[in-house]
Design an enzyme around this catalytic site. Structure first.
Site, PDB file in Angstrom:
ATOM      1  N   SER A 153      41.708  35.622  48.207  1.00 58.87           N
ATOM      2  CA  SER A 153      42.788  36.075  47.342  1.00 58.87           C
ATOM      3  C   SER A 153      43.409  37.319  47.966  1.00 58.87           C
ATOM      4  CB  SER A 153      42.200  36.376  45.962  1.00 58.87           C
ATOM      5  OG  SER A 153      43.185  36.874  45.088  1.00 58.87           O
ATOM      6  N   LYS A 171      45.284  32.407  48.605  1.00 60.57           N
ATOM      7  CA  LYS A 171      45.912  32.661  47.303  1.00 60.57           C
ATOM      8  C   LYS A 171      46.690  33.966  47.398  1.00 60.57           C
ATOM      9  CE  LYS A 171      43.983  34.239  42.911  1.00 60.57           C
ATOM     10  NZ  LYS A 171      42.971  33.928  41.881  1.00 60.57           N
ATOM     11  N   LYS A 200      49.089  36.802  45.339  1.00 58.82           N
ATOM     12  CA  LYS A 200      49.491  37.334  44.032  1.00 58.82           C
ATOM     13  C   LYS A 200      51.013  37.495  44.014  1.00 58.82           C
ATOM     14  CE  LYS A 200      45.310  38.154  42.285  1.00 58.82           C
ATOM     15  NZ  LYS A 200      44.826  37.610  41.023  1.00 58.82           N
ATOM     16  N   ASP A 258      49.216  33.219  42.307  1.00 60.60           N
ATOM     17  CA  ASP A 258      48.612  33.651  41.041  1.00 60.60           C
ATOM     18  C   ASP A 258      49.508  34.721  40.428  1.00 60.60           C
ATOM     19  OD1 ASP A 258      47.052  34.367  38.894  1.00 60.60           O
ATOM     20  OD2 ASP A 258      45.302  35.005  40.068  1.00 60.60           O
ATOM     21  N   GLU A 269      48.795  29.675  39.414  1.00 49.89           N
ATOM     22  CA  GLU A 269      47.776  30.118  38.474  1.00 49.89           C
ATOM     23  C   GLU A 269      48.382  31.037  37.422  1.00 49.89           C
ATOM     24  OE1 GLU A 269      44.402  31.673  40.643  1.00 49.89           O
ATOM     25  OE2 GLU A 269      43.564  32.602  38.862  1.00 49.89           O
ATOM     26  N   ASP A 291      43.749  30.457  34.086  1.00 49.99           N
ATOM     27  CA  ASP A 291      42.674  31.435  34.293  1.00 49.99           C
ATOM     28  C   ASP A 291      42.498  32.193  32.969  1.00 49.99           C
ATOM     29  OD1 ASP A 291      41.151  33.683  34.954  1.00 49.99           O
ATOM     30  OD2 ASP A 291      42.348  34.323  36.651  1.00 49.99           O
ATOM     31  N   LYS A 325      36.016  31.145  35.473  1.00 50.45           N
ATOM     32  CA  LYS A 325      35.280  32.370  35.787  1.00 50.45           C
ATOM     33  C   LYS A 325      34.149  32.431  34.777  1.00 50.45           C
ATOM     34  CE  LYS A 325      38.995  35.062  37.718  1.00 50.45           C
ATOM     35  NZ  LYS A 325      40.018  36.079  37.472  1.00 50.45           N
ATOM     36  N   GLY A 360      36.895  34.598  40.782  1.00 46.55           N
ATOM     37  CA  GLY A 360      36.103  35.818  40.948  1.00 46.55           C
ATOM     38  C   GLY A 360      36.831  37.033  40.425  1.00 46.55           C
TER      39      GLY A 360
HETATM   40  O1  OSB Z   1      43.300  36.700  38.543  1.00 45.48           O
HETATM   41  O2  OSB Z   1      41.870  35.701  39.710  1.00 45.48           O
HETATM   42  C1  OSB Z   1      42.320  36.748  39.268  1.00 45.48           C
HETATM   43  C2  OSB Z   1      40.362  39.703  40.731  1.00 45.48           C
HETATM   44  C3  OSB Z   1      40.235  40.505  39.613  1.00 45.48           C
HETATM   45  C4  OSB Z   1      40.802  40.095  38.424  1.00 45.48           C
HETATM   46  C5  OSB Z   1      41.508  38.893  38.363  1.00 45.48           C
HETATM   47  C6  OSB Z   1      41.625  38.071  39.471  1.00 45.48           C
HETATM   48  C7  OSB Z   1      41.065  38.514  40.682  1.00 45.48           C
HETATM   49  C8  OSB Z   1      41.193  37.761  41.944  1.00 45.48           C
HETATM   50  C9  OSB Z   1      40.172  38.049  43.030  1.00 45.48           C
HETATM   51  O3  OSB Z   1      42.124  37.029  42.189  1.00 45.48           O
HETATM   52  C10 OSB Z   1      39.233  36.952  43.322  1.00 45.48           C
HETATM   53  C11 OSB Z   1      38.046  37.446  44.123  1.00 45.48           C
HETATM   54  O4  OSB Z   1      37.061  37.933  43.525  1.00 45.48           O
HETATM   55  O5  OSB Z   1      38.088  37.357  45.347  1.00 45.48           O
HETATM   56 MG    MG Z   2      43.766  34.607  38.320  1.00 46.04          MG
END
Ligand code: OSB
Ligand code: MG
Length: 383
Positions: free
Chosen positions: A146, A172, A174, A199, A224, A249, A273, A301
């Protein structure tokens, strides 16, 4: 199954510096803050759990401070002195406390770890023991990475290139309003062959549907959580307008949320999660709903330390997890982490499940103490 009797539970709030921050549509934390759970049993076993939270309630409502309040005053008293033969018994006791899924999750993980150790099996095999035949652990998790919001398209392409060279085969990115269609087009033009997804972390509304439709040409694996963190209904209106599969999510906090989402057609993929749904007992129920409905599933995660990551790797090694999970190697997050050995990316964009019983990783006491010191220094809140 050999039972365990819980003798004591101690919480450790720690902070760790990030190797690389993760900037999302709601911002990013300056350090990783998390609450580790140390559970000792009458048999002399130490089980570990992680109450995965962030410093501020940006992604989820809970923080290190709320976690301690709920754990110390309401959840831990339900567990101490009790004997458990299955994690389900602890889950049933703790479920009487409404909400606070992240806190319940961390305590339940410590029970899972202690039970697996008492029975000399890997956590992954304990998970599989509660599933139908044919769901044994594969021994590894297929993973992706990510990547947070960067200052430019060029900077993003450079980070992707670095991750690709390290062996990650699912990227992924953001996004947020103003950093989405044009941005994703730019990345896609530079890297036409990569497996890529976006995401939004709840940054859009249904009024953005026409704008989001432009993403359909970019061959995305999924988008996402485009809409609100507590919404299912409007996602069910958005999904038929898009060719790109919607993955939920934030909105999927329980098995009943997933049943509703499936009924309404609000999602085509699930990011599970385990922390968001309150633990691995609830996660196993959700896993089976995905299997029965042939819903593609992956494990999300929250920048876990090695404790939480070990448990998620174990869960993601189950065969019903059909898409790459958001669990990266240790060196993407922390240097050093609080556990040994580190998770290292292997052939085929995978992380191996450790062979040792339980979580299969060991908490390093000196690093735990360092992490507690850093939290005491940076914590701006009443703790
Ligand atoms: O939206 O998936 C998410 C990390 C913290 C809070 C929300 C998210 C995330 C990640 C990181 O996208 C995923 C990772 O732990 O590598
Ligand atoms: Mg997410």
């Amino acid at each position: 199954m050999k039972p365990i009797t819980v003798q004591s539970i101690q919480l450790h709030t720690i902070a760790l510096p990030f190797v690389e921050p993760l900037k999302t549509s709601f911002g990013n934390d300056p350090v990783k803050a998390t609450v580790l759970v140390e559970l000792t049993t009458a048999e002399g076993i130490t089980g570990w759990g992680e109450i995965t939270v962030e410093v501020a309630p940006g992604y989820a409502a809970e923080t290190p401070v709320t976690a301690r309040h709920i754990a110390d005053n309401f959840l831990i008293p339900k567990l101490v002195g009790k004997t458990f033969t299955a994690p389900h018994e602890a889950q049933a006791l703790m479920k009487r406390v409404r909400g606070h899924h992240h806190t319940r999750f961390g305590l339940e993980m410590a029970i899972w770890d202690a039970l697996a150790q008492a029975n000399q099996i890997r956590l992954a095999d304990l998970f599989a023991s509660y599933l139908p035949e044919g769901h044994a652990s594969r021994g590894f998790a297929v993973v992706g990475v990510s990547i947070g919001i960067q200052p430019s398209i060029e900077a993003t392409v450079a980070v992707i290139q670095k991750r690709y060279d390290q062996g990650y085969r699912r990227i992924k990115l953001k996004i947020r309003p103003g950093w989405d269609v044009e941005f994703a087009r730019g990345v896609r033009a530079a890297l036409p062959g990569i497996v890529m997804m976006l995401d939004a972390n709840s940054a859009y509304t249904l009024a953005d549907a026409d704008h989001l439709k432009q993403l359909d040409d970019l061959n995305l694996l999924m988008i996402e959580q485009p809409l609100a963190d507590d919404d299912i209904y409007e996602h069910s209106q958005l999904q038929p307008m898009l060719k790109t599969p919607i993955c939920l999510d934030e909105s999927m906090k329980s098995a009943s949320d997933l049943r509703l989402g499936l009924q309404l057609g609000a999602l085509r993929i699930l990011n599970l999660k385990p922390v968001r749904v309150g633990g691995y007992v609830d996660s196993l129920e959700i896993y089976m709903i995905c299997v029965e409905n042939k819903l593609p599933l992956w494990i999300g995660g929250m920048l876990e330390t090695g404790v939480g990551r070990a448990a998620n790797v174990a869960f993601a090694s189950l065969p019903g997890v059909t898409l790459p999970s958001d669990i990266s190697a240790t060196d993407r997050y922390y240097n050093p982490d609080v556990t040994e050995p580190p998770f290292v990316l292997s052939e085929g964009s995978t992380l191996r499940v450790p062979d040792a019983p339980g979580l299969g990783v060991t908490v390093q006491r000196d690093r735990l103490e360092q992490g507690k010191k850093l939290w005491a220094e940076v914590n701006p809140y009443v703790d």
